[in-house]
Design a protein around this motif. Structure first.
Motif, mmCIF file in Angstrom:
data_model
loop_
_atom_site.group_PDB
_atom_site.id
_atom_site.type_symbol
_atom_site.label_atom_id
_atom_site.label_comp_id
_atom_site.label_asym_id
_atom_site.label_seq_id
_atom_site.Cartn_x
_atom_site.Cartn_y
_atom_site.Cartn_z
ATOM 1 N N GLY A 197 -2.493 -2.878 13.453
ATOM 2 C CA GLY A 197 -3.326 -1.065 13.454
ATOM 3 C C GLY A 197 -2.615 0.342 12.561
ATOM 4 N N ALA A 198 -1.208 -0.687 11.841
ATOM 5 C CA ALA A 198 -0.629 0.302 11.114
ATOM 6 C C ALA A 198 0.490 -0.152 9.889
ATOM 7 C CB ALA A 198 -0.135 1.781 11.941
ATOM 8 N N GLU A 199 1.045 0.010 8.964
ATOM 9 C CA GLU A 199 2.110 -0.434 8.575
ATOM 10 C C GLU A 199 2.821 -0.183 9.393
ATOM 11 O OE1 GLU A 199 1.825 0.409 4.429
ATOM 12 O OE2 GLU A 199 -0.074 0.671 4.420
ATOM 13 N N GLU A 303 10.382 5.277 -3.166
ATOM 14 C CA GLU A 303 10.396 4.959 -1.681
ATOM 15 C C GLU A 303 11.715 5.054 -0.998
ATOM 16 O OE1 GLU A 303 8.446 2.445 -0.115
ATOM 17 O OE2 GLU A 303 5.813 3.301 -1.715
ATOM 18 N N ASN A 429 3.983 -2.360 -16.042
ATOM 19 C CA ASN A 429 3.838 -1.660 -15.253
ATOM 20 C C ASN A 429 4.532 -1.345 -13.672
ATOM 21 O OD1 ASN A 429 2.865 0.837 -12.782
ATOM 22 N ND2 ASN A 429 0.577 -0.818 -12.403
ATOM 23 N N ALA A 431 5.062 0.613 -11.529
ATOM 24 C CA ALA A 431 4.699 2.470 -10.270
ATOM 25 C C ALA A 431 4.170 1.847 -9.207
ATOM 26 C CB ALA A 431 3.625 3.091 -11.626
ATOM 27 N N LEU A 432 4.092 0.348 -9.410
ATOM 28 C CA LEU A 432 3.671 -1.024 -7.957
ATOM 29 C C LEU A 432 4.964 -0.058 -6.591
ATOM 30 C CD1 LEU A 432 3.903 -3.837 -9.504
ATOM 31 C CD2 LEU A 432 1.772 -2.578 -8.406
ATOM 32 N N PRO A 433 3.570 0.844 -5.986
ATOM 33 C CA PRO A 433 4.690 0.803 -4.825
ATOM 34 C C PRO A 433 5.070 -0.532 -3.893
ATOM 35 C CG PRO A 433 2.486 1.883 -4.390
ATOM 36 C CD PRO A 433 2.894 1.349 -5.711
ATOM 37 N N GLY A 434 6.303 -1.081 -3.480
ATOM 38 C CA GLY A 434 5.605 -2.120 -2.817
ATOM 39 C C GLY A 434 5.041 -2.526 -1.504
ATOM 40 N N ASP B 38 -4.557 -4.066 -11.255
ATOM 41 C CA ASP B 38 -3.705 -4.655 -9.382
ATOM 42 C C ASP B 38 -4.342 -5.731 -9.228
ATOM 43 O OD1 ASP B 38 -2.753 -5.669 -6.691
ATOM 44 O OD2 ASP B 38 -1.356 -3.728 -7.700
ATOM 45 N N ASN B 42 -1.979 -4.571 -3.084
ATOM 46 C CA ASN B 42 -1.321 -3.341 -3.005
ATOM 47 C C ASN B 42 -2.369 -2.658 -4.052
ATOM 48 O OD1 ASN B 42 0.175 -2.654 -1.089
ATOM 49 N ND2 ASN B 42 2.178 -3.724 -2.368
ATOM 50 N N ALA B 45 -2.881 0.951 -3.524
ATOM 51 C CA ALA B 45 -1.966 2.072 -2.922
ATOM 52 C C ALA B 45 -0.787 2.535 -4.455
ATOM 53 C CB ALA B 45 -0.894 1.163 -2.220
ATOM 54 N N GLN B 46 -1.645 2.191 -5.078
ATOM 55 C CA GLN B 46 -0.820 2.492 -6.489
ATOM 56 C C GLN B 46 -1.235 4.299 -7.759
ATOM 57 O OE1 GLN B 46 -0.140 -0.417 -9.744
ATOM 58 N NE2 GLN B 46 -1.842 -1.899 -8.544
ATOM 59 N N PRO B 47 -0.318 5.081 -7.400
ATOM 60 C CA PRO B 47 -0.108 6.117 -8.040
ATOM 61 C C PRO B 47 -0.978 5.825 -9.759
ATOM 62 C CG PRO B 47 1.662 5.501 -8.621
ATOM 63 C CD PRO B 47 1.240 4.710 -7.766
ATOM 64 N N ASN B 63 3.267 9.495 0.164
ATOM 65 C CA ASN B 63 2.924 7.497 0.509
ATOM 66 C C ASN B 63 3.787 7.629 1.881
ATOM 67 O OD1 ASN B 63 2.128 4.885 0.619
ATOM 68 N ND2 ASN B 63 4.209 4.609 0.201
ATOM 69 N N PHE B 97 -5.884 1.148 6.205
ATOM 70 C CA PHE B 97 -4.602 0.046 5.959
ATOM 71 C C PHE B 97 -4.911 0.325 4.421
ATOM 72 C CE2 PHE B 97 -2.182 -3.708 6.734
ATOM 73 C CZ PHE B 97 -1.498 -3.385 7.084
ATOM 74 N N LYS B 98 -3.664 0.221 4.547
ATOM 75 C CA LYS B 98 -2.718 0.050 2.554
ATOM 76 C C LYS B 98 -3.864 0.657 1.762
ATOM 77 C CE LYS B 98 -0.557 -4.474 3.153
ATOM 78 N NZ LYS B 98 0.707 -3.339 2.734
ATOM 79 N N ASP B 99 -4.542 1.724 2.567
ATOM 80 C CA ASP B 99 -4.762 2.726 1.567
ATOM 81 C C ASP B 99 -6.363 2.063 1.293
ATOM 82 O OD1 ASP B 99 -2.728 4.926 0.666
ATOM 83 O OD2 ASP B 99 -2.147 2.858 -0.213
#
Lengths: 434, 459
Positions: A197-199, A303, A429, A431-434, B38, B42, B45-47, B63, B97-99
């Protein structure tokens, strides 16, 4: 301990620099004759232009150093091989530390007491030291992050503590206390409920175990204070279920760590390491750089640090129940250094040394390599200079600048790592969020 | 015999499209210079690349507010208390979920799938928008904090709709029939209008915000003056920050003019969180527990934090197309235009200056939407007006990222209520103005249908 490790590592780095310098003396006359001073006295703008040229830059630089492309390729091979050695060793160290943690938790669950709870907490903290360094191997779809990989089961955060167990003001909260919805706790259920349902709905992993060992951190002067009686059957509310819960998540942690060791073990034709070593060199180098670039700039600076700094909320810190965030950050930064230097100090004190990424940068752009080394050093010192505990450092006006300083150093490091990729003709890149 | 009057005969088209080496590949940088590369879970989910350094950092803060669960007030977690009193989910990520994209629930106890019911009565409300149900408000909130009963729950059952492709292959769709059970605040109005929604993926919203209004209006053809069977109307909605009417750009009915207003609406309606734009909870007159519940601050999300969520939602980057030069993808792209899909799913738009994020300015983008309302026929109609959108009208949704939904969210449920189980079903539901394009798709031989789908999957 952090200082000692850092000092050791810098001495070692210095020794390598001297060795490299010695090699360089031999090649300088060659370039002087071929490039009549361009290489030695090139302007910053020229260097930037060359970075922008990417693949062309490799040829120029390789020629400039008197090395052929074949030698550069061979060096990439050494970098990749060193990396694989280090990854395997550090996952092995993490696995052993998690096994020791599991043994300590087994003692706690069999005979709960102040002492056995304290020992379990110490074992959890010890397991974080090698594991934190392995986060430099993330973000490129390797075994840890691959589709169906174990990352979200191992170390996902932040965790909604009320999803797992009771919290202040909600004594019946969480899966532990929800007997009606989950009459029987088992591994399949807890894995199914992870991120349901949510991270933030995390049911398993290091931080679930952390919460089960410490409880909520409601205190400015220390970590959470969960009583050991939470694990005394008949005393703690739903203690039998909590015992079962902690047992399951700990076993899962051991199993998932073991899986990572296997994926990176040498001489296994079917595992990831074998396929990684068989990749085109540039692709393997690219993955390594994405891992450290994203960790430096996005995951760690963005983060894990800046978000907490900006929100000034301990819910945003990585290990918020145990007040161990400062060590998480330091271990992550050390992991970056390991990959850059091609050097890893194992938990037993032995070392693995080979060719690091900075050495490869040096072949194509020595000034950039200097900058990366300087920034990596600065980042490591900056994170170690953050006052402890982190949840107070982010709110204390005197400490906040130290946090921000480390954030900027790590962001810059991430940017330079990406530039190093460009100098090698690769697109990184960060800029990948985890 | 020719099912496409006024267009090349199918055989000619077939030959043309199968020899796709003659054809130009589709543009693959869907987000212009802000495109990211990508294909992982994810991917949404990236800027956007090129943000200012502080914006890059604030993206992570946004985020965190997007991902983390809101909790009951009062709580030690002061930055994130104030959940409810009535709500659908505890976090933005609970639906996105995961944007990514929500889906209909598979059972009554499933939580946070990103599905909700909008409620209203016929006619227009005070600002020209929908008229809320007097006891329940504008959406069914299926959760409540302790002491505040949930409004009710949606129960979906599906009816079968069958048909056959031109080459004889049968298809079967599922038509949802939604009912509301366990109502807690009295009998629902007899003339209640109900419309189900799934949460769409979050990518590229700032880019769409930076498309000039004039460019969107230029695509509109409300009277179908060009006689192509496609009209397209702009929705005019109320811009609360500007205090004036504005072009609707976001939402399934284009009922929100800006990312900020969309986000503020979701905070209030979906999470029960007040924002600077909506400083009070929207409890109805008869919801006494809701009205008496403690708040988590005034507003519950501070202005500064709200701005960072808007930054986050505005700058989530669009992933590049995959396999744009694959011959089947190239064929599919041209079939997409030949069949008429591109008449509404406009492949290319241009952004002008974005007022806040320079990186999003002056980009050539490929969202595959015209941002306009189209009559989609009775099969998809919800019969529920929303500003100027009528019951059969829906906004053309952007298609960028559509092929990555399965990777990110693990499902392929499409359309506003997730009834389509895959892209083929989504196309088959197209009616009204889109019926011609749909019929052309149905008439295609399996190989060409597959090429068109392959193109969509590569987006």
């Amino acid at each position: 301990m952090g200082d000692r490790v850092a000092d050791y590592r810098f001495q070692d780095a210095a020794r390598k620099l001297v060795e490299r310098g010695a090699q360089r003396i031999v090649v300088v006359p060659l370039l002087a004759s071929r490039f009549s001073g361009h290489y030695d006295h090139r302007s910053r703008m020229m260097k930037k232009m060359r970075r922008g040229l990417g693949g062309v830059g490799i040829l120029l630089a390789a020629a400039g150093c008197g090395r052929g492309e074949a030698e550069l390729e061979a060096m990439k091979g050494d970098v990749v091989a060193t990396y694989a050695e280090i990854v395997h060793a550090s996952y092995e160290d993490s696995f052993r530390a998690v096994e020791e943690m599991a043994a300590a938790i087994a003692v706690l669950l069999a005979a709960p007491s102040e002492e056995s709870l304290a020992a379990a907490r110490i074992a959890w903290l010890a397991a974080r030291e090698p594991y934190g360094q392995t986060e430099a191997y993330r973000f490129y779809g390797g075994p840890i992050d691959a589709a169906g990989g174990p990352e979200t089961l191992l170390n996902a955060w932040p965790l909604d503590e009320g999803y797992v167990d009771y919290v202040e003001g909600a004594p019946e909260s969480g899966i532990v206390n929800d007997v009606a919805a989950y009459p029987k706790l088992d591994r399949e259920l807890l894995v199914l409920l992870n991120e349901a349902g949510a991270e933030e709905n995390l049911s398993v992993g290091f931080h679930a175990i952390e919460f089960l060992l410490w409880g909520q951190d409601l205190f400015a002067d220390g970590p959470g204070r969960r009583p050991y009686t939470d694990y005394v059957a008949g005393v703690g509310r739903n203690a039998e279920r909590r015992i079962e819960y902690l047992r399951i998540v700990t076993e899962l942690q051991v199993e998932k760590m073991e899986g990572l060791v296997a994926e990176w073990a040498p001489n296994d034709a079917t595992n990831y390491r074998t396929s990684f070593l068989a990749l085109p060199r540039d692709e393997a180098v690219r993955r390594i750089l994405v891992g450290i670039g994203v960790l430096a700039k996005s995951e760690l600076a963005g983060e894990r640090m800046f978000t907490a700094y900006d929100n000034q909320d301990q819910e945003d810190e990585h290990s918020c129940f145990s007040d161990n965030t400062h060590r998480d950050i330091a271990a992550n930064a050390l992991g970056l250094m390991n990959v850059l230097q091609g050097h890893y100090r194992r938990s037993d004190g032995s070392t693995i040394s080979g060719v690091g990424m900075t050495a490869l940068f040096r072949e194509v752009d020595s000034e950039l390599a200097d900058e990366v080394e300087a920034l990596a050093t600065r980042s490591l010192r900056a994170v170690e200079a953050i006052p402890v505990p982190f949840d107070q450092a982010i709110v204390d006006p005197d400490s906040r600048p130290a946090v921000l300083d480390a954030v900027y150093a790590l962001m810059d490091l991430g940017d330079r790592i990406a530039e190093g990729g460009s100098a090698l003709g690769l697109t990184i890149n960060t800029a990948l969020p985890g | 015999m020719n099912p496409w009057p006024g267009r090349p005969a199918p055989v000619a088209a077939l030959v043309l499209l199968l020899s796709s080496c003659e054809l130009a590949p589709p543009p693959h940088l869907l987000g212009g210079d802000t495109t990211i590369f990508d294909e992982t879970p994810n991917a949404f989910a990236q800027p956007a690349p090129g943000l200012e350094r502080d914006d890059e950092l604030h993206f992570f803060v946004g985020n965190s507010f997007f991902n983390q669960n809101w909790v009951l007030a009062p709580a030690s977690t002061e930055a994130r208390d104030g959940l409810g009193p009535l709500f659908n989910t505890r976090s933005c990520a609970g639906c996105h979920f995961k944007d990514g994209r929500g889906r209909p629930p598979e059972g009554p106890r499933e939580m946070g799938t990103g599905y909700l019911l909008r409620l209203s009565l016929p006619g227009a409300g005070s600002d020209g928008g929908p008229r809320p149900e007097p006891g329940y408000g504008g959406q069914l909130q299926d959760q409540g904090i302790p002491g505040v009963p949930a409004e009710g729950r949606a129960v979906i059952r599906y009816e079968s709709v069958k048909g056959t492709f031109g080459d004889g292959e049968p298809w079967e769709l599922r038509r949802p029939v939604v009912s509301i059970e366990d109502v807690a605040y009295g009998v629902l109005s007899e003339d209640l209008l109900v419309s189900a929604r799934v949460a769409p993926q979050m990518i590229g919203m700032g880019l769409l915000e930076a498309v000039p209004e004039g460019a969107v209006l230029a695509l509109a053809d409300p009277e179908d003056a060009d006689g192509d069977g496609i009209s397209g109307r702009a929705n005019r909605v109320w811009d609360e920050a500007a205090g004036a009417p504005a072009l609707g750009r976001f939402g399934w009915k284009a009922n929100q003019p800006t990312v900020a207003q969309q986000a503020a609406g979701a905070f209030l309606g979906d999470l029960g969180i007040t924002t600077p734009m909506h400083p009070t909870n929207d409890c109805t007159e008869i919801q006494e527990g809701c009205r008496a519940a403690p708040g988590g601050g005034d507003p519950e999300i501070a202005e500064d934090d709200f701005r960072k969520v808007v930054l986050y939602a505005s700058t989530l980057a669009v992933p590049a197309m995959r396999d744009a030069e694959d011959p089947r993808v190239v064929s599919g792209f041209h079939l997409f235009q030949e069949t008429g899909c591109a008449a509404c799913h406009t492949p290319t738009l241009h952004t002008e200056e974005h007022p806040t994020f320079a990186a999003l300015s002056n980009q050539t983008i490929h969202p595959y939407t015209d941002l306009l309302l189209h009559d989609m026929g009775e099969g998809l109609a919800d019969g529920r007006p929303d500003f100027e959108a009528e019951g059969r009208e829906w906004r053309t949704p952007p298609l960028w990222g559509i092929g990555l939904v399965e990777t990110v969210n693990g499902h392929t449920f499409y359309l506003h209520d997730g009834r389509a189980r895959n892209l083929t079903e989504a196309i088959l539901w197209h009616g009204g103005e889109a019926e011609g394009a749909r019929d052309r798709f149905v008439a295609l031989p399996g190989e060409l249908r597959a090429a068109l789908l392959r193109f969509l999957e590569s987006l």
